[in-house]
Design a protein around this motif. Sequence first.
Motif: not given
Length: 324
Positions: A9-11, A43-48, A138-142
Amino acid sequence: MQNRTAQRIALFVGIGLMALKFLAWWITNSNAILTDALESIINVVAASFGLYSIWLSAMPRDENHPYGHGKIEFISAGFEGALILLAGLSIMGKAGYNLLYPQPIGKLDLGLILTAVAGAINFGLGYYLQRLGRKQHSLILTASGAHLKSDAYSSVGLVVGLGLVILTDLPLLDNIIAIFFGGVILFTGFKLVRTSIAGIMDEADDHLIREMVQALQAERRRQWIDVHNFRVIKYGATLHIDCHMTLPWYFTTRQNFQEVKAFERLMMAHTERPVELFVHIDPCDPPENCRLCPVRDCPERKAPQEERLDWTLDNIKENQKHRI
């Protein structure tokens, strides 16, 4: 599965917001709005990369990764932080250039509306991701949630700042605002890189250890004469705890096993995260340990108990038996 869905969803939302922000910049030619648009690329690159990292971190351990794949979370956070640092430097550089060589700005009112809408969506999504990340450890989601919320705060600042440009008719403010928020973005990136390095280097989490030590101190069994060299390493959501425990030297292997299992149950009862425990059993050493030992009916006692040792964050990490 829930973490992966949230990151998807974030992506997808990030791609839509990136298009919206670049539209706002194209309409206004504002450097301040460009800061928001450029960060959306991050944001897009990091979300991917975050989506890939969540998939990888959920894979079971194998022969090549006996502790699992959880460390990818720290790499993902560091990658995102590095991209944010790059975006912040680019923003400040372009804004500084345009301080010397100004360019015209137009249609700020429409640009402000688009920026405000994007900021509101970012805040809502960031709040959701951060809350879910803390719940799922989850560190990724945080990290993604914190990044999106900081992006939303930047959007609020842009709306206020560019509103001043409209009121004062001073285009110079656009570049000053861009430089300021470029600095804010740099700080956000630095914090993420710092967190990533701390995790990869297995830096001690004193807050987490303190909570565990407090639980251990409150519910310690009298047979646990001493605990030292206490360490906690995080691999994704899993906590790997290892320590040395001093038990009466005459305990059988079965008794030692029972004490270790009781210790493990205590640790697991005070955290929602999966726990792996590695305990090295030390036999007591009379009469030195007797002076701290609370086992009153010990048949091998060589000296009376002189002091009760309370375990603390500082003394439980020491790599040696505690003595008077």
